[in-house]
Design a protein around this motif. Structure first.
Motif, PDB file in Angstrom:
ATOM      1  N   GLU A 192       0.829  -1.203   0.000  1.00 24.40           N
ATOM      2  CA  GLU A 192       0.000   0.000   0.000  1.00 24.40           C
ATOM      3  C   GLU A 192       0.866   1.257   0.000  1.00 24.40           C
ATOM      4  OE1 GLU A 192      -3.118   2.571  -0.099  1.00 24.40           O
ATOM      5  OE2 GLU A 192      -3.115   0.406  -0.498  1.00 24.40           O
ATOM      6  N   LEU A 193       1.942   1.250   0.780  1.00 23.50           N
ATOM      7  CA  LEU A 193       2.847   2.402   0.795  1.00 23.50           C
ATOM      8  C   LEU A 193       3.482   2.621  -0.582  1.00 23.50           C
ATOM      9  CD1 LEU A 193       4.538   1.821   4.263  1.00 23.50           C
ATOM     10  CD2 LEU A 193       3.282   3.880   3.607  1.00 23.50           C
TER      11      LEU A 193
ATOM     12  N   ARG B  65      12.852   3.271   3.289  1.00 20.37           N
ATOM     13  CA  ARG B  65      12.398   4.469   3.995  1.00 20.37           C
ATOM     14  C   ARG B  65      12.049   5.571   3.001  1.00 20.37           C
ATOM     15  NH1 ARG B  65      14.161   9.311   5.857  1.00 20.37           N
ATOM     16  NH2 ARG B  65      13.230  10.030   7.820  1.00 20.37           N
ATOM     17  N   ALA B  66      12.843   5.717   1.934  1.00 19.37           N
ATOM     18  CA  ALA B  66      12.579   6.748   0.938  1.00 19.37           C
ATOM     19  C   ALA B  66      11.226   6.534   0.247  1.00 19.37           C
ATOM     20  CB  ALA B  66      13.706   6.778  -0.098  1.00 19.37           C
ATOM     21  N   ILE B  67      10.887   5.285   0.011  1.00 18.82           N
ATOM     22  CA  ILE B  67       9.575   4.986  -0.580  1.00 18.82           C
ATOM     23  C   ILE B  67       8.464   5.334   0.397  1.00 18.82           C
ATOM     24  CG2 ILE B  67       8.070   3.114  -1.389  1.00 18.82           C
ATOM     25  CD1 ILE B  67      10.614   1.796  -2.523  1.00 18.82           C
ATOM     26  N   ASN B  68       8.673   4.985   1.666  1.00 18.35           N
ATOM     27  CA  ASN B  68       7.657   5.286   2.679  1.00 18.35           C
ATOM     28  C   ASN B  68       7.469   6.794   2.842  1.00 18.35           C
ATOM     29  OD1 ASN B  68       7.496   2.545   3.018  1.00 18.35           O
ATOM     30  ND2 ASN B  68       8.658   2.494   4.925  1.00 18.35           N
ATOM     31  N   VAL B  69       8.552   7.552   2.757  1.00 17.22           N
ATOM     32  CA  VAL B  69       8.452   9.011   2.833  1.00 17.22           C
ATOM     33  C   VAL B  69       7.679   9.545   1.628  1.00 17.22           C
ATOM     34  CG1 VAL B  69       9.772  11.169   2.713  1.00 17.22           C
ATOM     35  CG2 VAL B  69      10.516   9.328   4.237  1.00 17.22           C
ATOM     36  N   ALA B  70       7.973   9.006   0.449  1.00 19.40           N
ATOM     37  CA  ALA B  70       7.285   9.444  -0.769  1.00 19.40           C
ATOM     38  C   ALA B  70       5.788   9.140  -0.719  1.00 19.40           C
ATOM     39  CB  ALA B  70       7.916   8.779  -2.001  1.00 19.40           C
ATOM     40  N   ALA B  71       5.420   8.120   0.046  1.00 16.37           N
ATOM     41  CA  ALA B  71       4.006   7.756   0.163  1.00 16.37           C
ATOM     42  C   ALA B  71       3.210   8.792   0.949  1.00 16.37           C
ATOM     43  CB  ALA B  71       3.872   6.390   0.835  1.00 16.37           C
ATOM     44  N   ASP B  72       3.913   9.608   1.739  1.00 18.63           N
ATOM     45  CA  ASP B  72       3.276  10.672   2.523  1.00 18.63           C
ATOM     46  C   ASP B  72       2.136  10.129   3.387  1.00 18.63           C
ATOM     47  OD1 ASP B  72       2.943  13.263   3.460  1.00 18.63           O
ATOM     48  OD2 ASP B  72       1.543  13.826   1.862  1.00 18.63           O
TER      49      ASP B  72
ATOM     50  N   LEU C  73       0.990   4.999   8.560  1.00 20.41           N
ATOM     51  CA  LEU C  73       1.211   3.695   7.942  1.00 20.41           C
ATOM     52  C   LEU C  73       2.702   3.357   7.930  1.00 20.41           C
ATOM     53  CD1 LEU C  73      -0.881   1.733   6.803  1.00 20.41           C
ATOM     54  CD2 LEU C  73      -0.355   2.601   4.514  1.00 20.41           C
ATOM     55  N   ALA C  74       3.527   4.359   7.664  1.00 25.69           N
ATOM     56  CA  ALA C  74       4.973   4.140   7.672  1.00 25.69           C
ATOM     57  C   ALA C  74       5.463   3.788   9.071  1.00 25.69           C
ATOM     58  CB  ALA C  74       5.691   5.384   7.156  1.00 25.69           C
ATOM     59  N   GLN C  75       4.868   4.404  10.090  1.00 27.28           N
ATOM     60  CA  GLN C  75       5.236   4.086  11.470  1.00 27.28           C
ATOM     61  C   GLN C  75       4.899   2.645  11.805  1.00 27.28           C
ATOM     62  OE1 GLN C  75       2.857   5.963  14.501  1.00 27.28           O
ATOM     63  NE2 GLN C  75       4.498   5.912  16.007  1.00 27.28           N
ATOM     64  N   LEU C  76       3.733   2.187  11.393  1.00 24.17           N
ATOM     65  CA  LEU C  76       3.344   0.798  11.627  1.00 24.17           C
ATOM     66  C   LEU C  76       4.306  -0.158  10.923  1.00 24.17           C
ATOM     67  CD1 LEU C  76      -0.539   1.095  11.194  1.00 24.17           C
ATOM     68  CD2 LEU C  76       0.689   0.637  13.320  1.00 24.17           C
ATOM     69  N   MET C  77       4.704   0.214   9.718  1.00 21.13           N
ATOM     70  CA  MET C  77       5.637  -0.617   8.961  1.00 21.13           C
ATOM     71  C   MET C  77       6.974  -0.713   9.690  1.00 21.13           C
ATOM     72  SD  MET C  77       5.818  -2.450   6.279  1.00 21.13           S
ATOM     73  CE  MET C  77       6.904  -3.100   5.014  1.00 21.13           C
ATOM     74  N   SER C  78       7.432   0.404  10.238  1.00 24.14           N
ATOM     75  CA  SER C  78       8.694   0.419  10.966  1.00 24.14           C
ATOM     76  C   SER C  78       8.645  -0.490  12.189  1.00 24.14           C
ATOM     77  CB  SER C  78       9.014   1.856  11.396  1.00 24.14           C
ATOM     78  OG  SER C  78      10.189   1.899  12.175  1.00 24.14           O
ATOM     79  N   GLN C  79       7.531  -0.475  12.891  1.00 18.32           N
ATOM     80  CA  GLN C  79       7.381  -1.314  14.082  1.00 18.32           C
ATOM     81  C   GLN C  79       7.399  -2.790  13.722  1.00 18.32           C
ATOM     82  OE1 GLN C  79       3.701   0.300  15.564  1.00 18.32           O
ATOM     83  NE2 GLN C  79       4.713   1.822  16.833  1.00 18.32           N
ATOM     84  N   ILE C  80       6.756  -3.148  12.642  1.00 21.97           N
ATOM     85  CA  ILE C  80       6.698  -4.551  12.219  1.00 21.97           C
ATOM     86  C   ILE C  80       8.071  -5.037  11.759  1.00 21.97           C
ATOM     87  CG2 ILE C  80       5.713  -6.142  10.515  1.00 21.97           C
ATOM     88  CD1 ILE C  80       3.270  -4.186  10.487  1.00 21.97           C
ATOM     89  N   THR C  81       8.783  -4.172  11.050  1.00 25.35           N
ATOM     90  CA  THR C  81      10.062  -4.559  10.454  1.00 25.35           C
ATOM     91  C   THR C  81      11.113  -4.891  11.505  1.00 25.35           C
ATOM     92  OG1 THR C  81       9.573  -3.176   8.535  1.00 25.35           O
ATOM     93  CG2 THR C  81      11.856  -3.811   8.842  1.00 25.35           C
ATOM     94  N   ARG C  82      10.973  -4.358  12.721  1.00 23.49           N
ATOM     95  CA  ARG C  82      11.962  -4.624  13.767  1.00 23.49           C
ATOM     96  C   ARG C  82      12.034  -6.100  14.151  1.00 23.49           C
ATOM     97  NH1 ARG C  82      10.018   0.164  17.804  1.00 23.49           N
ATOM     98  NH2 ARG C  82      10.665   1.940  16.533  1.00 23.49           N
ATOM     99  N   TYR C  83      10.983  -6.859  13.882  1.00 23.47           N
ATOM    100  CA  TYR C  83      10.926  -8.239  14.392  1.00 23.47           C
ATOM    101  C   TYR C  83      12.124  -9.056  13.932  1.00 23.47           C
ATOM    102  CZ  TYR C  83       9.350 -12.938  15.440  1.00 23.47           C
ATOM    103  OH  TYR C  83       9.275 -14.224  15.916  1.00 23.47           O
TER     104      TYR C  83
END
Length: 222
Positions: free
Chosen positions: A95-96, A140-147, A151-161
């Protein structure tokens, strides 16, 4: 552990959490191992405060359990956990990427291409640490471009696993990842949101199987 595995003393709980997370996924801390707060703090040369915060963070992520009067214990890493995380990453990341395709600027696209070229060079030089950093910058650059900051914050939290540092060590993954990234860049250049969604989703989902195989060989996944 008497020898710290970082160059400078960590000052934040996030730094400590990253170290413990890596030790879980490289098999240093096997399932059932107790992570002793005082012992870990002494080994890393930090106070117990960031260590305590880190262990609670890892508990929230599902990597540790807290047992009354006994402390924190490493939970098993399961195939289902890795697959579930990968599926959620694929959905949110797709989605991002679709949103990024609809709004990405030409300078942002040029920056993404630069990062990808540098990433391929890092892989070719077998510079895993640099590759991890550049791969993080790419996504991260793609997530920033998604504005879409939430949603980007949620993605960051999941990616830490699962630590990103594992992927450069997985046989065949750098080449496969580069192919995925190039396909994604093509979709973004075309401003093709459906294709960008598919490319990103397939990229993130594709990492699950080789990661599971890699962790199984190391004895991390039973």
């Amino acid at each position: 552990m008497s020898v710290p595995d970082f160059a400078a003393r960590p000052q934040l709980a996030e730094d400590v959490a990253g170290i413990v997370r890596r030790r879980i996924f490289d098999g240093t801390y096997a399932a059932g191992t107790y992570v002793r707060l005082d012992q870990l703090a002494a080994g890393l040369g930090v106070s117990v405060t960031p260590v305590r915060e880190a262990l609670f963070e890892l508990k929230a992520e599902g990597l540790l359990d807290q047992q009354p009067r006994r402390g924190f214990v490493v939970r098993p890493v399961t195939v289902r956990d890795i697959t579930d995380v990968s599926d959620v990453q694929a959905h949110i990341g797709g989605e991002l990427a679709a949103r990024a395709a609809a709004s990405i600027s030409e300078p942002q696209l040029q920056e993404l291409n630069r990062i990808q070229s540098d990433l391929e060079s890092a892989y070719a030089a077998d510079d895993g640490e640099r590759a991890v950093r550049l791969n993080h910058e790419f996504h991260r650059a793609i997530n920033v471009a998604a504005d879409s900051p939430k949603l980007a914050q949620l993605m960051s939290q999941i990616t830490r696993y699962a630590p990103e540092s594992l992927f450069p060590t997985i046989d065949g993954w750098p080449d496969e990842s580069n192919r995925h990234h190039r396909r994604l860049l093509d979709a973004l250049a075309r401003r093709d949101a459906p294709l960008a969604r598919t490319a990103m989703s397939e990229h993130l989902a594709a990492g699950a199987a080789p990661l599971i195989e890699h962790l199984t060989r190391r004895g991390v996944v039973g």
